[in-house]
Enzyme design. Sequence first.
Site, PDB file in Angstrom:
ATOM      1  N   GLY A  60      53.676  10.161  21.107  1.00 52.72           N
ATOM      2  CA  GLY A  60      53.921  11.297  21.979  1.00 52.72           C
ATOM      3  C   GLY A  60      52.902  11.378  23.091  1.00 52.72           C
ATOM      4  O   GLY A  60      51.865  10.697  23.063  1.00 52.72           O
ATOM      5  N   ARG A 102      36.212  11.607  23.949  1.00 49.01           N
ATOM      6  CA  ARG A 102      36.071  10.854  25.194  1.00 49.01           C
ATOM      7  C   ARG A 102      37.289  11.049  26.111  1.00 49.01           C
ATOM      8  O   ARG A 102      37.754  10.111  26.755  1.00 49.01           O
ATOM      9  CB  ARG A 102      35.854   9.364  24.906  1.00 49.01           C
ATOM     10  CG  ARG A 102      34.571   9.073  24.165  1.00 49.01           C
ATOM     11  CD  ARG A 102      34.492   7.606  23.775  1.00 49.01           C
ATOM     12  NE  ARG A 102      34.500   6.760  24.944  1.00 49.01           N
ATOM     13  CZ  ARG A 102      33.416   6.399  25.640  1.00 49.01           C
ATOM     14  NH1 ARG A 102      32.226   6.806  25.243  1.00 49.01           N
ATOM     15  NH2 ARG A 102      33.510   5.615  26.691  1.00 49.01           N
ATOM     16  N   HIS A 160      35.858  14.343  29.775  1.00 49.21           N
ATOM     17  CA  HIS A 160      35.004  13.937  30.894  1.00 49.21           C
ATOM     18  C   HIS A 160      35.737  13.072  31.924  1.00 49.21           C
ATOM     19  O   HIS A 160      35.261  12.887  33.039  1.00 49.21           O
ATOM     20  CB  HIS A 160      33.770  13.182  30.378  1.00 49.21           C
ATOM     21  CG  HIS A 160      34.048  11.757  29.991  1.00 49.21           C
ATOM     22  ND1 HIS A 160      34.582  11.398  28.770  1.00 49.21           N
ATOM     23  CD2 HIS A 160      33.864  10.598  30.671  1.00 49.21           C
ATOM     24  CE1 HIS A 160      34.714  10.090  28.703  1.00 49.21           C
ATOM     25  NE2 HIS A 160      34.289   9.575  29.852  1.00 49.21           N
ATOM     26  N   GLN A 199      35.015   5.574  37.923  1.00 48.93           N
ATOM     27  CA  GLN A 199      36.382   5.234  37.525  1.00 48.93           C
ATOM     28  C   GLN A 199      37.332   6.405  37.313  1.00 48.93           C
ATOM     29  O   GLN A 199      38.529   6.186  37.091  1.00 48.93           O
ATOM     30  CB  GLN A 199      36.351   4.386  36.247  1.00 48.93           C
ATOM     31  CG  GLN A 199      35.659   5.026  35.076  1.00 48.93           C
ATOM     32  CD  GLN A 199      35.505   4.060  33.914  1.00 48.93           C
ATOM     33  OE1 GLN A 199      36.399   3.255  33.659  1.00 48.93           O
ATOM     34  NE2 GLN A 199      34.398   4.128  33.215  1.00 48.93           N
TER      35      GLN A 199
END
Length: 495
Positions: free
Chosen positions: A385, A402, A405, A456
Amino acid sequence: MLSRLNGKEHSVFTGVAVVHCSSTGDRLETKVLEFHEETKVKFSELSEELLWEYIHSGEPMDKAGGYGIQALGGMLVERISGDFLNVVGFPLNHFCKKLAQLYCPPPDEAAQCIKHDSIPSVDTFRDRSDEEGSGQAGGDRQEAAYNGTVETPPPFPAELLGLIEGFKGSKVLFTACKLKVFDVLKDGAILTAEDIASKIDTSVCGTERLLDACAMLGLLERSERGYSNTELARLYLVSEGEHSLHGFVTLCNDYTWELFTHLESAIREGTNQFHEVSGRRADNLFKCPIPLQDSSRSKEAQLQFMHAVHDLTKLSARAVVTAFNLSHFTSACHLGGCTGALAHALVQEYPHLKVTVFDLPEILELAPSFQPAGERAAQIHFMPGDFCQDRLPEAELYILSRIIHEWPEDKVHQLLGRISERCKPGGGLLVAEAILDEERRNSRGAWVQSLSTLLQTPGRQRSGEEYQRLLRAQGFHDVRVVRTGALLDAVLATR
């Protein structure tokens, strides 16, 4: 200690501080002169029996390095480079040279010799600045010497040089992993450079230099028989090891290395540079939580990323799940749980807990290859999902690791709002992130990670206080923060 030194070269360091006292009027002034001496010592390749004979002699018992080179311990040493007396205990030659800098007499008094029955008082020393000739060539230097103001060189910038050249060591590690050097040496194998070069299809001369560099970095052991893995390499660098970080190393080499070459642009522009590496903008990839998890990537690249996430999660998993007492929760849902590494740590610590790993179908398709065998595996359920759009599975505890952020502020608030709505009173949210220290005294890794985030993603790292404000704004009344000491810290918010 002796076994670790056996057949290897090591360095003996001695640090010395000389405190020079001088008087100016009624004041006593001091000048500290510091230096260090390094001597390289190479041990012969010695049998275990010989080492035990030396140990039983009793000589090593009061020696800082475990041997005395000036006595029986000298038989262990093949060669030295540097001051022999430094290994014995004190660099006498270097010390005398430093004393000469402090007490170098002027040429006209070089032949004078004054005897004292006792150490003269400070008052008996003359002020050299009143003497004739003090303005002649060399006079300033002599005056400085006698007044205790000899200029000493600045301390050797070892830590700074380590930062400047640190990337070279990283690339050595990355290259050795990519060439599977540590895999070739697994299971206790000891091979020559020629054998290893043949197995990894590389030149002998290049391979030998790479292996020697790995040995200097503490990744390999070098002996007369050849090269072998150190315990560090055996645990973390063999690709199929239980605690392996090989996947993370591979990602750093193939992706993060190139990404950090755009750091200057990221600093100047204040925007992520993901498009410079991938050809796409990170802003448009948020139907999927992490840019690297985009479905357009090949299965091989997807698997590489999952290996890296799996490796890193295992490192911090136990620290995160034990940061708080979670025993009162009976069900949990890890949103974006990827391979289930954190879920496995949860059920190991809380055997009654049932955990759902909720992630994209293309991620869960590859997840089975990461599953460890064990009776607790039945407590973990994988459900496909998109937690940005689909209804979240019901659970008493939700987990984000994680994720926050990497997202921009509006996406973070949307996600936390969805979780808050699904949480019943008493339910909770466990957040695993590298948390910044607002006073910048600790969390060095988190501050470096903050730059990686800038490079990134459109997101940012946060401090503990920022997480408390963020979660309270979404209806979580009790928000606690724990610094685990691992790569990831933990935040527990209760509805």
